[in-house]
Design a protein around this motif. Structure first.
Motif, PDB file in Angstrom:
ATOM      1  N   THR A 138       5.162  12.338  -3.413  1.00 52.71           N
ATOM      2  CA  THR A 138       3.938  11.520  -3.659  1.00 52.71           C
ATOM      3  C   THR A 138       2.902  11.738  -2.629  1.00 52.71           C
ATOM      4  O   THR A 138       1.715  11.718  -2.848  1.00 52.71           O
ATOM      5  CB  THR A 138       4.250  10.125  -3.900  1.00 52.71           C
ATOM      6  OG1 THR A 138       4.917   9.819  -2.745  1.00 52.71           O
ATOM      7  CG2 THR A 138       4.917   9.653  -5.307  1.00 52.71           C
ATOM      8  N   ILE A 225      -3.790   4.612  -3.307  1.00 56.13           N
ATOM      9  CA  ILE A 225      -3.610   5.515  -4.403  1.00 56.13           C
ATOM     10  C   ILE A 225      -3.250   6.905  -3.993  1.00 56.13           C
ATOM     11  O   ILE A 225      -4.014   7.635  -3.231  1.00 56.13           O
ATOM     12  CB  ILE A 225      -5.209   5.514  -5.402  1.00 56.13           C
ATOM     13  CG1 ILE A 225      -5.661   4.061  -5.496  1.00 56.13           C
ATOM     14  CG2 ILE A 225      -4.955   6.209  -6.426  1.00 56.13           C
ATOM     15  CD1 ILE A 225      -4.757   3.247  -6.344  1.00 56.13           C
ATOM     16  N   ASP A 233      -2.544   9.008 -11.348  1.00 54.27           N
ATOM     17  CA  ASP A 233      -2.817   8.407 -10.305  1.00 54.27           C
ATOM     18  C   ASP A 233      -2.001   7.142 -10.054  1.00 54.27           C
ATOM     19  O   ASP A 233      -1.664   6.545 -11.199  1.00 54.27           O
ATOM     20  CB  ASP A 233      -4.251   7.983  -9.950  1.00 54.27           C
ATOM     21  CG  ASP A 233      -5.364   9.005  -9.668  1.00 54.27           C
ATOM     22  OD1 ASP A 233      -4.755  10.088  -9.758  1.00 54.27           O
ATOM     23  OD2 ASP A 233      -6.486   8.611  -9.638  1.00 54.27           O
ATOM     24  N   ILE A 234      -1.391   7.126  -8.892  1.00 59.47           N
ATOM     25  CA  ILE A 234      -0.137   5.997  -8.810  1.00 59.47           C
ATOM     26  C   ILE A 234      -0.607   4.951  -7.628  1.00 59.47           C
ATOM     27  O   ILE A 234      -0.990   5.379  -6.541  1.00 59.47           O
ATOM     28  CB  ILE A 234       1.153   6.455  -8.514  1.00 59.47           C
ATOM     29  CG1 ILE A 234       1.661   7.528  -9.569  1.00 59.47           C
ATOM     30  CG2 ILE A 234       2.038   5.302  -8.332  1.00 59.47           C
ATOM     31  CD1 ILE A 234       3.091   8.122  -9.031  1.00 59.47           C
ATOM     32  N   GLY A 235      -1.048   3.838  -8.046  1.00 60.60           N
ATOM     33  CA  GLY A 235      -1.127   2.804  -7.106  1.00 60.60           C
ATOM     34  C   GLY A 235      -0.316   2.041  -6.475  1.00 60.60           C
ATOM     35  O   GLY A 235       0.838   1.794  -7.127  1.00 60.60           O
ATOM     36  N   PHE A 236      -0.324   2.148  -5.333  1.00 63.71           N
ATOM     37  CA  PHE A 236       0.794   1.480  -4.434  1.00 63.71           C
ATOM     38  C   PHE A 236       0.425   0.290  -3.436  1.00 63.71           C
ATOM     39  O   PHE A 236      -0.751   0.302  -2.994  1.00 63.71           O
ATOM     40  CB  PHE A 236       1.542   2.491  -3.417  1.00 63.71           C
ATOM     41  CG  PHE A 236       2.113   3.678  -4.140  1.00 63.71           C
ATOM     42  CD1 PHE A 236       3.450   3.331  -4.675  1.00 63.71           C
ATOM     43  CD2 PHE A 236       1.749   4.886  -4.268  1.00 63.71           C
ATOM     44  CE1 PHE A 236       4.346   4.305  -5.136  1.00 63.71           C
ATOM     45  CE2 PHE A 236       2.463   5.923  -4.822  1.00 63.71           C
ATOM     46  CZ  PHE A 236       3.480   5.627  -5.242  1.00 63.71           C
ATOM     47  N   PRO A 256       4.891   0.106  -6.757  1.00 68.40           N
ATOM     48  CA  PRO A 256       3.772   0.186  -7.601  1.00 68.40           C
ATOM     49  C   PRO A 256       3.109  -0.975  -7.632  1.00 68.40           C
ATOM     50  O   PRO A 256       3.695  -2.159  -7.625  1.00 68.40           O
ATOM     51  CB  PRO A 256       4.547   0.724  -8.744  1.00 68.40           C
ATOM     52  CG  PRO A 256       5.791   1.359  -8.142  1.00 68.40           C
ATOM     53  CD  PRO A 256       6.078   0.636  -7.004  1.00 68.40           C
ATOM     54  N   ASP A 258       1.189  -1.931 -10.352  1.00 63.44           N
ATOM     55  CA  ASP A 258       1.318  -2.461 -11.879  1.00 63.44           C
ATOM     56  C   ASP A 258       2.183  -1.606 -12.475  1.00 63.44           C
ATOM     57  O   ASP A 258       2.698  -0.671 -12.161  1.00 63.44           O
ATOM     58  CB  ASP A 258      -0.146  -2.180 -12.579  1.00 63.44           C
ATOM     59  CG  ASP A 258      -0.799  -0.944 -12.302  1.00 63.44           C
ATOM     60  OD1 ASP A 258      -0.181   0.086 -12.172  1.00 63.44           O
ATOM     61  OD2 ASP A 258      -1.871  -0.827 -12.138  1.00 63.44           O
ATOM     62  N   ALA A 260       1.707   0.325 -15.042  1.00 61.77           N
ATOM     63  CA  ALA A 260       1.397   1.899 -15.442  1.00 61.77           C
ATOM     64  C   ALA A 260       1.790   2.914 -14.272  1.00 61.77           C
ATOM     65  O   ALA A 260       2.360   3.721 -14.437  1.00 61.77           O
ATOM     66  CB  ALA A 260      -0.088   2.036 -15.629  1.00 61.77           C
ATOM     67  N   SER A 261       1.525   2.186 -12.919  1.00 63.18           N
ATOM     68  CA  SER A 261       1.802   2.768 -11.789  1.00 63.18           C
ATOM     69  C   SER A 261       3.402   3.035 -11.758  1.00 63.18           C
ATOM     70  O   SER A 261       3.744   4.332 -11.401  1.00 63.18           O
ATOM     71  CB  SER A 261       1.389   2.315 -10.448  1.00 63.18           C
ATOM     72  OG  SER A 261      -0.063   2.335 -10.533  1.00 63.18           O
ATOM     73  N   ARG A 264       4.617   5.781 -13.929  1.00 64.99           N
ATOM     74  CA  ARG A 264       4.058   7.102 -13.671  1.00 64.99           C
ATOM     75  C   ARG A 264       4.899   7.609 -12.604  1.00 64.99           C
ATOM     76  O   ARG A 264       5.480   8.741 -12.364  1.00 64.99           O
ATOM     77  CB  ARG A 264       2.739   7.178 -13.196  1.00 64.99           C
ATOM     78  CG  ARG A 264       1.814   7.062 -14.301  1.00 64.99           C
ATOM     79  CD  ARG A 264       0.514   6.805 -13.748  1.00 64.99           C
ATOM     80  NE  ARG A 264      -0.493   6.460 -15.057  1.00 64.99           N
ATOM     81  CZ  ARG A 264      -1.898   6.209 -14.895  1.00 64.99           C
ATOM     82  NH1 ARG A 264      -2.281   5.675 -13.732  1.00 64.99           N
ATOM     83  NH2 ARG A 264      -2.608   6.137 -15.910  1.00 64.99           N
ATOM     84  N   LEU A 265       5.348   6.656 -11.558  1.00 64.53           N
ATOM     85  CA  LEU A 265       6.230   6.905 -10.486  1.00 64.53           C
ATOM     86  C   LEU A 265       7.689   7.326 -11.132  1.00 64.53           C
ATOM     87  O   LEU A 265       8.352   8.466 -10.689  1.00 64.53           O
ATOM     88  CB  LEU A 265       6.505   5.838  -9.626  1.00 64.53           C
ATOM     89  CG  LEU A 265       7.413   5.855  -8.567  1.00 64.53           C
ATOM     90  CD1 LEU A 265       6.812   7.175  -7.500  1.00 64.53           C
ATOM     91  CD2 LEU A 265       7.444   4.589  -7.633  1.00 64.53           C
TER      92      LEU A 265
END
Length: 275
Positions: A138, A225, A233-236, A256, A258, A260-261, A264-265
């Motif tokens: 990542t 991000i 995109d992955i938000g952390f 993550p 949320d 969605a993140s 994706r992860l």
């Protein structure tokens, strides 16, 4: 108040016995009194002149352990004098000097490898010494970098990839410098930071600007991000924790932010396992 009067006498005496040459300073103009000036001691110890003056005058000024350590080194106190300074200033013996743990423990590495989120470990000067596979997927593969290039602070402040959005970069830089200043104020070994500070002063305009600001940050957490073209995109949300029994080490976890993140992860991890 007797101990404060003795503290004042002790500091004045220690300051008076040092010449500018002893402290690596030019002799300058002729001096009316022998020894270093208060402003010189304050500058060498990384303190404000006002705080040092009040401390030397015996006022009720409470300095942190790292500040007292820096003052002791500036005044070239021996072990007995160092203990005496702590007794007068804090009514207790000085802390035991610890060796910064520069190597990651096998158990810590195993724990990170068992996690389903990115995790890494940095030491006091922000050098990355351990990470798991998800960090490599990542953010960056530290295994491809020599140890001298693994300083997380310099990476985040100097790499072009973080400058795409000027507003975001400025906000990130302000947070990083505020935390870096906090770490610098607490270390008993400021020399490990000095080289980084000098390099950043030379190469980063944002660092020079932020270093002059008064903001400090005693914690290490925020949202970031990761731009991942393959999965999105992955938000952390990242936060850090001291590694027990390993002085100077800090574990940083990236969770993550949320659903969605998180999905994706997981997809990114699955793609790596399929290869």
């Amino acid at each position: 108040m007797a101990h404060r009067e003795e503290l004042s006498r002790f500091l004045k005496s220690a300051r008076a016995r040092l010449s500018p040459a002893d402290a690596g300073l030019p002799p300058g103009e002729r001096r009316r009194t022998k020894g270093l000036r208060r402003e010189e001691v304050a500058a060498l110890a990384g303190m404000s002149v006002t705080w040092y003056t009040w401390f030397e005058q015996g006022r009720e000024v409470h300095l942190s352990v790292p500040m007292i350590e820096r003052l002791g080194r500036t005044l070239r106190l021996d072990a007995t004098e160092r203990e005496f300074l702590f007794a007068l200033a804090q009514h207790r013996p000085p802390p035991l000097e610890t060796q910064i743990d520069e190597e990651i423990r096998p158990a810590t590495q195993h724990m990170m490898d068992s996690l389903s989120i990115p995790a890494l470990v940095i030491v006091e000067d922000w050098t990355v010494i351990g990470w798991n596979a998800l960090v490599a997927r990542t953010f960056r593969d530290y295994d491809q970098l020599p140890r001298s290039k693994r300083n997380l602070f310099k990476i985040l402040m100097l790499e072009d990839r973080y400058r795409v959005d000027p507003d975001s970069f400025r906000a990130m830089g302000q947070r990083l410098v505020a935390r870096f200043k906090w770490d610098y104020s607490r270390t008993s070994k400021p020399e490990i930071f000095d080289e980084i500070i000098a390099e950043m002063m030379e190469h980063s305009e944002l660092f020079r600007e932020c270093w002059q600001e008064s903001e400090i940050l005693p914690y290490f957490e925020h949202v970031n991000i990761a731009v991942m073209p393959d999965v999105g995109d992955i938000g952390f949300w990242h936060s850090s924790y001291a590694v027990e029994g390993a002085p100077g080490q800090r574990l940083i976890l990236f969770a993550p932010i949320d659903k969605a993140s998180a999905e994706r992860l997981a997809r990114l991890n699955d793609m790596a396992l399929d290869r």
